[in-house]
Design a protein around this motif. Structure first.
Motif, PDB file in Angstrom:
ATOM      1  N   GLY A 142       2.217 -12.392   1.187  1.00  0.00           N
ATOM      2  CA  GLY A 142       1.383 -11.572   2.078  1.00  0.00           C
ATOM      3  C   GLY A 142       0.518 -12.449   2.976  1.00  0.00           C
ATOM      4  O   GLY A 142       0.049 -13.502   2.548  1.00  0.00           O
ATOM      5  N   ARG A 143       0.318 -11.994   4.214  1.00  0.00           N
ATOM      6  CA  ARG A 143      -0.509 -12.812   5.125  1.00  0.00           C
ATOM      7  C   ARG A 143      -1.985 -12.570   4.896  1.00  0.00           C
ATOM      8  O   ARG A 143      -2.822 -13.357   5.296  1.00  0.00           O
ATOM      9  CB  ARG A 143      -0.134 -12.514   6.572  1.00  0.00           C
ATOM     10  N   ARG A 144      -2.304 -11.426   4.258  1.00  0.00           N
ATOM     11  CA  ARG A 144      -3.711 -11.153   3.937  1.00  0.00           C
ATOM     12  C   ARG A 144      -3.893 -11.244   2.422  1.00  0.00           C
ATOM     13  O   ARG A 144      -3.032 -11.738   1.708  1.00  0.00           O
ATOM     14  CB  ARG A 144      -4.101  -9.774   4.470  1.00  0.00           C
ATOM     15  N   GLY A 145      -5.003 -10.731   1.933  1.00  0.00           N
ATOM     16  CA  GLY A 145      -5.327 -10.904   0.515  1.00  0.00           C
ATOM     17  C   GLY A 145      -4.793  -9.793  -0.360  1.00  0.00           C
ATOM     18  O   GLY A 145      -4.265  -8.793   0.138  1.00  0.00           O
ATOM     19  N   THR A 165       5.288   4.954   8.104  1.00  0.00           N
ATOM     20  CA  THR A 165       4.532   4.856   6.845  1.00  0.00           C
ATOM     21  C   THR A 165       4.509   6.217   6.165  1.00  0.00           C
ATOM     22  O   THR A 165       4.639   7.256   6.812  1.00  0.00           O
ATOM     23  CB  THR A 165       3.067   4.413   7.062  1.00  0.00           C
ATOM     24  N   GLY A 166       4.326   6.155   4.870  1.00  0.00           N
ATOM     25  CA  GLY A 166       4.220   7.387   4.091  1.00  0.00           C
ATOM     26  C   GLY A 166       5.432   7.591   3.217  1.00  0.00           C
ATOM     27  O   GLY A 166       6.548   7.214   3.581  1.00  0.00           O
ATOM     28  N   VAL A 167       5.167   8.183   2.055  1.00  0.00           N
ATOM     29  CA  VAL A 167       6.241   8.434   1.091  1.00  0.00           C
ATOM     30  C   VAL A 167       6.952   9.738   1.463  1.00  0.00           C
ATOM     31  O   VAL A 167       6.569  10.417   2.423  1.00  0.00           O
ATOM     32  CB  VAL A 167       5.684   8.491  -0.349  1.00  0.00           C
TER      33      VAL A 167
HETATM   34  N1  LIG Z   1       8.475   3.458  -4.121  1.00  0.00           N
HETATM   35  C1  LIG Z   1       7.918   3.943  -3.042  1.00  0.00           C
HETATM   36  O1  LIG Z   1       7.122   4.879  -3.094  1.00  0.00           O
HETATM   37  C2  LIG Z   1       8.266   3.352  -1.699  1.00  0.00           C
HETATM   38  C3  LIG Z   1       9.278   2.393  -1.608  1.00  0.00           C
HETATM   39  C4  LIG Z   1       9.553   1.839  -0.361  1.00  0.00           C
HETATM   40  C5  LIG Z   1       8.829   2.255   0.753  1.00  0.00           C
HETATM   41  N2  LIG Z   1       7.869   3.199   0.622  1.00  0.00           N
HETATM   42  C6  LIG Z   1       7.020   3.595   1.764  1.00  0.00           C
HETATM   43  O2  LIG Z   1       7.675   3.375   3.001  1.00  0.00           O
HETATM   44  C7  LIG Z   1       6.712   2.939   3.978  1.00  0.00           C
HETATM   45  C8  LIG Z   1       7.199   1.656   4.631  1.00  0.00           C
HETATM   46  O3  LIG Z   1       7.090   0.546   3.709  1.00  0.00           O
HETATM   47  P1  LIG Z   1       7.138  -0.966   4.208  1.00  0.00           P
HETATM   48  O4  LIG Z   1       6.997  -1.827   3.031  1.00  0.00           O
HETATM   49  O5  LIG Z   1       8.298  -1.138   5.129  1.00  0.00           O
HETATM   50  O6  LIG Z   1       5.879  -1.073   5.199  1.00  0.00           O
HETATM   51  P2  LIG Z   1       4.318  -1.354   4.962  1.00  0.00           P
HETATM   52  O7  LIG Z   1       3.795  -0.650   3.780  1.00  0.00           O
HETATM   53  O8  LIG Z   1       3.698  -1.070   6.281  1.00  0.00           O
HETATM   54  O9  LIG Z   1       4.219  -2.930   4.643  1.00  0.00           O
HETATM   55  C9  LIG Z   1       4.525  -3.892   5.623  1.00  0.00           C
HETATM   56  C10 LIG Z   1       4.100  -5.269   5.151  1.00  0.00           C
HETATM   57  O10 LIG Z   1       4.487  -6.212   6.146  1.00  0.00           O
HETATM   58  C11 LIG Z   1       3.374  -7.030   6.471  1.00  0.00           C
HETATM   59  N3  LIG Z   1       3.478  -7.528   7.825  1.00  0.00           N
HETATM   60  C12 LIG Z   1       3.550  -6.820   8.983  1.00  0.00           C
HETATM   61  N4  LIG Z   1       3.656  -7.659  10.030  1.00  0.00           N
HETATM   62  C13 LIG Z   1       3.651  -8.914   9.524  1.00  0.00           C
HETATM   63  C14 LIG Z   1       3.745 -10.195  10.107  1.00  0.00           C
HETATM   64  N5  LIG Z   1       3.866 -10.357  11.426  1.00  0.00           N
HETATM   65  N6  LIG Z   1       3.703 -11.284   9.293  1.00  0.00           N
HETATM   66  C15 LIG Z   1       3.587 -11.129   7.955  1.00  0.00           C
HETATM   67  N7  LIG Z   1       3.502  -9.940   7.337  1.00  0.00           N
HETATM   68  C16 LIG Z   1       3.538  -8.839   8.124  1.00  0.00           C
HETATM   69  C17 LIG Z   1       2.178  -6.125   6.283  1.00  0.00           C
HETATM   70  O11 LIG Z   1       1.021  -6.908   6.174  1.00  0.00           O
HETATM   71  P3  LIG Z   1      -0.370  -6.387   6.854  1.00  0.00           P
HETATM   72  O12 LIG Z   1      -0.872  -5.318   5.937  1.00  0.00           O
HETATM   73  O13 LIG Z   1      -1.177  -7.614   6.871  1.00  0.00           O
HETATM   74  O14 LIG Z   1      -0.014  -5.866   8.231  1.00  0.00           O
HETATM   75  C18 LIG Z   1       2.582  -5.409   4.985  1.00  0.00           C
HETATM   76  O15 LIG Z   1       2.322  -6.241   3.882  1.00  0.00           O
HETATM   77  C19 LIG Z   1       5.397   2.777   3.255  1.00  0.00           C
HETATM   78  O16 LIG Z   1       4.582   3.900   3.448  1.00  0.00           O
HETATM   79  C20 LIG Z   1       5.820   2.659   1.806  1.00  0.00           C
HETATM   80  O17 LIG Z   1       4.827   3.054   0.886  1.00  0.00           O
HETATM   81  C21 LIG Z   1       7.568   3.751  -0.584  1.00  0.00           C
END
Ligand SMILES: NC(=O)c1ccc[n+]([C@@H]2O[C@H](COP(=O)([O-])OP(=O)(O)OC[C@H]3O[C@@H](n4cnc5c(N)ncnc54)[C@H](OP(=O)(O)O)[C@@H]3O)[C@@H](O)[C@H]2O)c1
Ligand SMILES: Cc1cc2nc3c(=O)[nH]c(=O)nc-3n(C[C@H](O)[C@H](O)[C@H](O)COP(=O)(O)OP(=O)(O)OC[C@H]3O[C@@H](n4cnc5c(N)ncnc54)[C@H](O)[C@@H]3O)c2cc1C
Length: 447
Positions: free
Chosen positions: A192-195, A361-363
């Motif tokens: 992760g780029r943040r904490g 975003t969102g489940v």
């Molecule tokens: N089991 C489940 O319920 C489940 C499973 C899969 C997906 N989903 C849902 O589907 C949605 C999409 O999930 P997702 O994981 O694709 O997206 P997400 O939750 O938006 O996570 C994206 C990640 O990428 C990082 N990121 C973005 N730009 C970056 C960069 N330039 N360099 C480095 N890191 C970067 C973000 O960090 P920053 O926060 O610093 O931007 C974050 O850690 C979410 O709402 C998720 O909860 C749910």
């Protein structure tokens, strides 16, 4: 009757159809999808080892089997298929529920090196999306870096660490199962780029990593300590506090010996993918520090993490659909409570729901109230929409234009073929991974 086309049969499309027929007895709905298979990311995104969430397909099924809902698969809306303005002529209203089909880019050197893929591509492959390309992924890799700390990053990390015994009972296509069974990836860093207090994963998904057989999860206590909230998480909202507590348990436990090692890293921003002999060999990260406002700043210190496989899991992104307005900044269609806006003005009869409306975003459940809001807007407009007379049956009109959809019986034939394939392999249901085999199953039904 009000004839509504819903484009996309993922959760938002199904919840839109459900809400329409529940709220108004005088509505009939066609749910169109470019794929011959329904359910969007529930079929082609939700991880195969999450059977319980996968089983939500059964709930969506009841919507598509409703007497006033018709599934029309294999119909691409837009270029190469039915243009959006033609669709608009065929129905009183159209609701676009097309999701967010592509990945966000990092925009750093080396991003497209062989061995570096978006999580979107990797997920599509192990989920048997017919457009997915088998690029070898894990072939020849010992170490993997997953960039991003969202739930998709957790999914792909877990799939890399799972053994054949756990993946074989899933509906994963046979090619992906064979490749993952032969995988020599032992070390996976999820970065992760943040904490840790800003990580996007949910605690349930995070904790599951600690339950994987023959897998050790490690977190560096000093790295966690860079987050001021680590020492005192009491001010954090409950979900973030629970994440910190889960991470603390690993940080304070002695390191286990195991066949797979998952390392969770924080405060590292990717700046470049490094190559060796034309293939990715490492990711260069810059150490970051919290800026006190939830963001981070670079420190000018760098660390290279070895990886022959890099999965960029930094979020999905909506794609523009020809004939529909699109905001390139957010990757969504501009709207007012679900009504499509063209240059700030409501476009009569055009609506959006789901990820193309809200962003990626969102489940699954988040799409239900989202769809409901859109349907409320649509039904408020119903009287005006009914003043126009589209063709009696849009399907007849489409057929005369040479469009032959995959109807519900065609999808049921695919389901049967997948059950038969699974039985022949000594597994449960096994997904058909390509267009040819899907369409063969559909046509075998017609014979
Ligand atoms: N089991 C489940 O319920 C489940 C499973 C899969 C997906 N989903 C849902 O589907 C949605 C999409 O999930 P997702 O994981 O694709 O997206 P997400 O939750 O938006 O996570 C994206 C990640 O990428 C990082 N990121 C973005 N730009 C970056 C960069 N330039 N360099 C480095 N890191 C970067 C973000 O960090 P920053 O926060 O610093 O931007 C974050 O850690 C979410 O709402 C998720 O909860 C749910
Ligand atoms: C990898 C991954 C795993 C996830 N796992 C979970 C999970 O475990 N639990 C959970 O609650 N949430 C999970 N989510 C989130 C959940 O999948 C989304 O909230 C949800 O799928 C969004 O629904 P949607 O209908 O907007 O889009 P989608 O599900 O993407 O559906 C869009 C549909 O539109 C169709 N389509 C697109 N363009 C066209 C076109 N031009 N013409 C015709 N049809 C078209 C597509 O084929 C697709 O069927 C996950 C997301 C991802 C990315």
């Amino acid at each position: 009757m009000l004839h509504v086309a819903v484009v996309g049969s993922g959760p938002s499309g199904c919840y839109t159809a459900q809400s329409l027929v529940q709220q108004d007895p005088d509505v009939v709905v066609d749910v169109l999808d470019r794929l011959p298979c329904p359910y969007g990311l529930v079929r082609y995104g939700v991880a195969p080892d999450h059977e319980k969430i996968k089983s939500l397909q059964n709930n969506l099924r009841t919507v598509l089997e409703h007497e006033r809902v018709r599934f029309l698969g294999g119909i691409q809306i837009g270029p190469g298929g039915v243009p959006t303005d033609r669709l608009r002529e065929l129905y009183h209203a159209v609701v676009y529920c097309v999701g967010a089909a592509t990945d966000r880019h990092l925009g750093i050197p080396g991003e497209d090196l062989p061995g570096s893929w978006s999580a979107t591509e990797f997920v599509s492959w192990y989920s048997a999306h017919p457009d997915a390309v088998d690029d070898g992924f894990v072939h020849g890799a010992r170490s993997a870096v997953v960039i991003g700390v969202g739930n998709v990053a957790v999914d792909v990390t877990r799939i890399l660490a799972r053994g054949t015994a756990e993946l074989s009972p899933t509906d994963m296509p046979q090619g992906a199962l064979t490749a993952l069974a032969a995988s020599r990836v032992t070390d996976i860093s999820m970065v992760g780029r943040r904490g840790p207090s800003q990580a996007r994963f949910t605690t349930k998904e995070l904790r599951e990593l600690g339950t994987l057989p023959d897998t050790a999860v490690t977190v560096d206590r000093a790295e966690l300590g860079l987050d001021p909230a680590y020492a005192d998480p009491s001010g954090l909202p409950a979900p973030q506090r629970r994440n910190i507590e889960a991470l603390r348990t690993w940080a304070e436990s002695p390191t286990q010996d195991a066949g797979h090692r998952i390392r969770l890293r924080f405060f590292l921003r990717p700046v470049e993918l490094l190559a060796e002999a034309g293939h990715v060999a490492a990711v260069r990260f810059e150490r970051t520090a919290p800026d006190g406002r939830g963001g981070v700043t670079g420190t000018g210190h760098y660390e290279d993490v070895e990886a022959q496989l890099v999965l960029r899991s930094v979020g999905y992104r909506g794609v523009p659909l020809e004939g529909l307005p699109f905001d390139p900044t957010t990757g969504t269609v501009p709207h007012l409570a679900g009504r499509v806006l063209r240059e700030g003005i409501v476009a009569p009869g055009e609506y959006v729901a789901g990820w193309i409306k809200r962003g990626p975003t969102g489940v699954i459940g988040t799409n239900r109230p989202c769809a409901k809001e859109t349907v409320t807007s649509l039904l408020e407009d119903a009287a005006a929409l009914l003043r126009r007379d589209p063709p009696e049956d849009p399907l007849t009109a489409l057929r005369t234009e040479g469009i032959e959809p995959v109807e519900w019986t065609g999808w049921c034939a695919i389901e049967r073929a997948e059950a038969e394939l699974g039985a022949s392999l000594g597994r449960g249901v096994v997904k058909l991974p390509d267009w040819q085999s899907l369409m063969n199953a559909v046509h075998s039904n017609a014979d």
